[in-house]
Write a protein that holds these residues in place. Structure first.
Motif, PDB file in Angstrom:
ATOM      1  N   LEU A 110     -27.880 -92.109 -45.037  1.00 38.97           N
ATOM      2  CA  LEU A 110     -29.140 -92.831 -45.223  1.00 38.97           C
ATOM      3  C   LEU A 110     -29.024 -94.122 -44.419  1.00 38.97           C
ATOM      4  O   LEU A 110     -28.189 -94.974 -44.734  1.00 38.97           O
ATOM      5  CB  LEU A 110     -29.393 -93.135 -46.699  1.00 38.97           C
ATOM      6  CG  LEU A 110     -30.609 -94.030 -46.973  1.00 38.97           C
ATOM      7  CD1 LEU A 110     -31.912 -93.313 -46.606  1.00 38.97           C
ATOM      8  CD2 LEU A 110     -30.640 -94.497 -48.420  1.00 38.97           C
ATOM      9  N   VAL A 112     -31.278 -97.195 -42.239  1.00 39.09           N
ATOM     10  CA  VAL A 112     -32.532 -97.824 -41.819  1.00 39.09           C
ATOM     11  C   VAL A 112     -32.174 -98.970 -40.872  1.00 39.09           C
ATOM     12  O   VAL A 112     -31.293 -99.794 -41.179  1.00 39.09           O
ATOM     13  CB  VAL A 112     -33.337 -98.335 -43.028  1.00 39.09           C
ATOM     14  CG1 VAL A 112     -34.573 -99.108 -42.570  1.00 39.09           C
ATOM     15  CG2 VAL A 112     -33.748 -97.161 -43.922  1.00 39.09           C
ATOM     16  N   GLY A 118     -36.411-103.410 -46.081  1.00 40.00           N
ATOM     17  CA  GLY A 118     -37.128-104.197 -47.070  1.00 40.00           C
ATOM     18  C   GLY A 118     -38.607-103.893 -47.164  1.00 40.00           C
ATOM     19  O   GLY A 118     -39.382-104.706 -47.657  1.00 40.00           O
ATOM     20  N   GLN A 119     -39.008-102.706 -46.719  1.00 41.37           N
ATOM     21  CA  GLN A 119     -40.419-102.326 -46.841  1.00 41.37           C
ATOM     22  C   GLN A 119     -40.575-100.890 -47.335  1.00 41.37           C
ATOM     23  O   GLN A 119     -41.619-100.276 -47.155  1.00 41.37           O
ATOM     24  CB  GLN A 119     -41.143-102.527 -45.520  1.00 41.37           C
ATOM     25  CG  GLN A 119     -40.503-101.808 -44.367  1.00 41.37           C
ATOM     26  CD  GLN A 119     -41.091-102.241 -43.037  1.00 41.37           C
ATOM     27  OE1 GLN A 119     -42.284-102.463 -42.934  1.00 41.37           O
ATOM     28  NE2 GLN A 119     -40.250-102.363 -42.038  1.00 41.37           N
ATOM     29  N   GLY A 120     -39.501-100.363 -47.927  1.00 43.21           N
ATOM     30  CA  GLY A 120     -39.623 -99.075 -48.582  1.00 43.21           C
ATOM     31  C   GLY A 120     -39.303 -97.858 -47.735  1.00 43.21           C
ATOM     32  O   GLY A 120     -39.518 -96.727 -48.170  1.00 43.21           O
ATOM     33  N   ALA A 122     -36.334 -96.615 -46.850  1.00 41.77           N
ATOM     34  CA  ALA A 122     -35.278 -95.823 -47.490  1.00 41.77           C
ATOM     35  C   ALA A 122     -35.817 -95.068 -48.697  1.00 41.77           C
ATOM     36  O   ALA A 122     -35.463 -93.907 -48.927  1.00 41.77           O
ATOM     37  CB  ALA A 122     -34.113 -96.727 -47.900  1.00 41.77           C
ATOM     38  N   ARG A 153     -28.166-100.448 -55.243  1.00 39.04           N
ATOM     39  CA  ARG A 153     -29.365-100.909 -55.966  1.00 39.04           C
ATOM     40  C   ARG A 153     -30.505 -99.904 -55.804  1.00 39.04           C
ATOM     41  O   ARG A 153     -31.212 -99.585 -56.750  1.00 39.04           O
ATOM     42  CB  ARG A 153     -29.810-102.265 -55.419  1.00 39.04           C
ATOM     43  CG  ARG A 153     -29.527-103.401 -56.341  1.00 39.04           C
ATOM     44  CD  ARG A 153     -30.126-104.718 -55.928  1.00 39.04           C
ATOM     45  NE  ARG A 153     -30.506-104.907 -54.558  1.00 39.04           N
ATOM     46  CZ  ARG A 153     -29.699-105.317 -53.579  1.00 39.04           C
ATOM     47  NH1 ARG A 153     -28.432-105.567 -53.842  1.00 39.04           N
ATOM     48  NH2 ARG A 153     -30.144-105.476 -52.354  1.00 39.04           N
ATOM     49  N   ARG A 157     -32.390 -97.741 -58.719  1.00 38.57           N
ATOM     50  CA  ARG A 157     -33.843 -97.883 -58.891  1.00 38.57           C
ATOM     51  C   ARG A 157     -34.545 -96.524 -58.839  1.00 38.57           C
ATOM     52  O   ARG A 157     -35.554 -96.300 -59.509  1.00 38.57           O
ATOM     53  CB  ARG A 157     -34.385 -98.811 -57.800  1.00 38.57           C
ATOM     54  CG  ARG A 157     -35.805 -99.267 -58.020  1.00 38.57           C
ATOM     55  CD  ARG A 157     -36.185-100.407 -57.089  1.00 38.57           C
ATOM     56  NE  ARG A 157     -36.225-100.045 -55.695  1.00 38.57           N
ATOM     57  CZ  ARG A 157     -35.411-100.513 -54.761  1.00 38.57           C
ATOM     58  NH1 ARG A 157     -34.485-101.376 -55.067  1.00 38.57           N
ATOM     59  NH2 ARG A 157     -35.527-100.124 -53.510  1.00 38.57           N
TER      60      ARG A 157
HETATM   61  C1  LIG Z   1     -29.440 -99.262 -47.843  1.00 31.04           C
HETATM   62  C2  LIG Z   1     -30.612 -99.135 -46.871  1.00 31.04           C
HETATM   63  C3  LIG Z   1     -30.734 -97.699 -46.424  1.00 31.04           C
HETATM   64  C4  LIG Z   1     -31.909 -99.588 -47.548  1.00 31.04           C
HETATM   65  O1  LIG Z   1     -32.988 -99.403 -46.630  1.00 31.04           O
HETATM   66  P1  LIG Z   1     -34.424-100.128 -46.834  1.00 31.04           P
HETATM   67  O2  LIG Z   1     -35.423 -99.360 -46.072  1.00 31.04           O
HETATM   68  O3  LIG Z   1     -34.307-101.576 -46.587  1.00 31.04           O
HETATM   69  O4  LIG Z   1     -34.656 -99.881 -48.398  1.00 31.04           O
HETATM   70  P2  LIG Z   1     -35.991-100.190 -49.201  1.00 31.04           P
HETATM   71  O5  LIG Z   1     -36.937-100.963 -48.334  1.00 31.04           O
HETATM   72  O6  LIG Z   1     -36.475 -98.929 -49.811  1.00 31.04           O
HETATM   73  O7  LIG Z   1     -35.439-101.136 -50.339  1.00 31.04           O
HETATM   74  C5  LIG Z   1     -34.782-102.360 -49.970  1.00 31.04           C
HETATM   75  C6  LIG Z   1     -35.382-103.539 -50.735  1.00 31.04           C
HETATM   76  O8  LIG Z   1     -36.707-103.795 -50.275  1.00 31.04           O
HETATM   77  C7  LIG Z   1     -37.589-103.856 -51.384  1.00 31.04           C
HETATM   78  N1  LIG Z   1     -38.912-103.394 -50.935  1.00 31.04           N
HETATM   79  C8  LIG Z   1     -39.272-102.122 -50.673  1.00 31.04           C
HETATM   80  N2  LIG Z   1     -40.563-102.100 -50.255  1.00 31.04           N
HETATM   81  C9  LIG Z   1     -40.985-103.375 -50.238  1.00 31.04           C
HETATM   82  C10 LIG Z   1     -42.196-103.996 -49.882  1.00 31.04           C
HETATM   83  N3  LIG Z   1     -43.247-103.291 -49.447  1.00 31.04           N
HETATM   84  N4  LIG Z   1     -42.279-105.342 -49.962  1.00 31.04           N
HETATM   85  C11 LIG Z   1     -41.228-106.061 -50.384  1.00 31.04           C
HETATM   86  N5  LIG Z   1     -40.025-105.530 -50.720  1.00 31.04           N
HETATM   87  C12 LIG Z   1     -39.929-104.214 -50.655  1.00 31.04           C
HETATM   88  C13 LIG Z   1     -36.965-102.960 -52.412  1.00 31.04           C
HETATM   89  O9  LIG Z   1     -37.393-103.247 -53.721  1.00 31.04           O
HETATM   90  C14 LIG Z   1     -35.505-103.279 -52.218  1.00 31.04           C
HETATM   91  O10 LIG Z   1     -35.194-104.486 -52.900  1.00 31.04           O
HETATM   92  P3  LIG Z   1     -33.690-104.831 -53.357  1.00 31.04           P
HETATM   93  O11 LIG Z   1     -32.867-104.963 -52.110  1.00 31.04           O
HETATM   94  O12 LIG Z   1     -33.847-106.113 -54.089  1.00 31.04           O
HETATM   95  O13 LIG Z   1     -33.211-103.709 -54.201  1.00 31.04           O
HETATM   96  C15 LIG Z   1     -30.377-100.067 -45.644  1.00 31.04           C
HETATM   97  O14 LIG Z   1     -30.072-101.353 -46.100  1.00 31.04           O
HETATM   98  C16 LIG Z   1     -29.306 -99.577 -44.698  1.00 31.04           C
HETATM   99  O15 LIG Z   1     -29.572 -98.761 -43.814  1.00 31.04           O
HETATM  100  N6  LIG Z   1     -28.067-100.092 -44.843  1.00 31.04           N
HETATM  101  C17 LIG Z   1     -26.983 -99.747 -43.944  1.00 31.04           C
HETATM  102  C18 LIG Z   1     -26.559 -98.318 -44.082  1.00 31.04           C
HETATM  103  C19 LIG Z   1     -26.160 -97.965 -45.480  1.00 31.04           C
HETATM  104  O16 LIG Z   1     -25.434 -98.683 -46.128  1.00 31.04           O
HETATM  105  N7  LIG Z   1     -26.651 -96.812 -45.922  1.00 31.04           N
HETATM  106  C20 LIG Z   1     -26.384 -96.287 -47.242  1.00 31.04           C
HETATM  107  C21 LIG Z   1     -25.255 -95.326 -47.184  1.00 31.04           C
HETATM  108  S1  LIG Z   1     -24.885 -94.797 -48.845  1.00 31.04           S
END
Ligand SMILES: CC(C)(COP(=O)(O)OP(=O)(O)OC[C@H]1O[C@@H](n2cnc3c(N)ncnc32)[C@H](O)[C@@H]1OP(=O)(O)O)[C@@H](O)C(=O)NCCC(=O)NCCS
Length: 189
Positions: A110, A112, A118-120, A122, A153, A157
């Motif tokens: 996974l 991103v 931070g916009q959903g 993932a 996290r 969730r």
């Molecule tokens: C972990 C990862 C996949 C998350 O991706 P992402 O697209 O940022 O995830 P989301 O946007 O669904 O959620 C991230 C945060 O944004 C928030 N969010 C989601 N949509 C939002 C919106 N429209 N407005 C504001 N915040 C939002 C979520 O609530 C979440 O908050 P939190 O960090 O306090 O829990 C990303 O950080 C990543 O690629 N990391 C490196 C690789 C990795 O570690 N992968 C996982 C392997 S197990």
């Protein structure tokens, strides 16, 4: 090569424009550079996702070529998130497991791009991964994540059940050890 390369990304897209697609054969091959750009960016950002620094775009492309070959053999499925044709995220479901676990799948890679977080994205990828896994007959998914990280996290969730933590399970790209948390999720039939 697409517009996404070597970690360069344009403006963050509004969430409504993001499209999730399952990539197969020709489309998967066509997006290898976009997928590689996301992986290289994540590793450059310090994500513990199997690879060590230094990790180039070419290294990432080789990694995705191997995963694409597995997808072409039906051993895993690969999803990508697009903003106007650019790959901004990806996730895989490993389908090929031992004969006594035909109902089980594993979530992997996974990723991103840092500029699209931070916009959903993932969450969209994970929801679609569950849908695709269910369509493949899977009723149980497992995954692991760096303990205390953003992914842990997210999975909590999204209703995943935490099994436990293994200390020093893997390394960050710079060689520091990190603990890993294991999760599972039972899917509705
Ligand atoms: C972990 C990862 C996949 C998350 O991706 P992402 O697209 O940022 O995830 P989301 O946007 O669904 O959620 C991230 C945060 O944004 C928030 N969010 C989601 N949509 C939002 C919106 N429209 N407005 C504001 N915040 C939002 C979520 O609530 C979440 O908050 P939190 O960090 O306090 O829990 C990303 O950080 C990543 O690629 N990391 C490196 C690789 C990795 O570690 N992968 C996982 C392997 S197990």
């Amino acid at each position: 090569m697409g517009r996404v390369q070597h970690g360069e990304m344009p403006q963050r897209p509004p969430a409504g424009q993001i499209e999730i697609r399952r990539l197969e054969t020709a489309e998967l091959r066509a997006h290898l550079d976009g997928l590689a750009a996301v992986l290289a960016d994540c590793v450059a950002g310090g994500a513990s996702v199997s690879y060590m620094a230094p990790f180039s775009h070419e290294d990432a492309r080789v990694a995705f070529e191997g995963m694409a070959a597995e997808a072409e053999r039906g051993r895993r499925l690969l999803l990508a998130a697009f903003d106007e044709g650019r790959v901004i995220g990806t996730v895989q479901v490993i389908l090929a497991l031992p004969p006594n676990q035909p109902h089980r799948g594993e979530i992997a890679k996974l990723l991103v791009h840092r500029s699209a977080r931070g916009q959903g994205v993932a969450q969209l990828l994970m929801e679609r991964a569950e849908t695709e896994a269910r369509a493949e007959g899977k009723t149980l998914l497992v995954l692991d994540a760096v303990t205390g990280g953003d992914a842990e996290r997210l999975y909590t969730r999204l209703g995943w059940t935490k099994v436990g933590v293994i200390p020093d399970y893997a390394l960050y790209p710079d060689g520091r050890p990190c603990a890993t948390t294991f999760f599972f999720k039972a899917l509705d039939r």
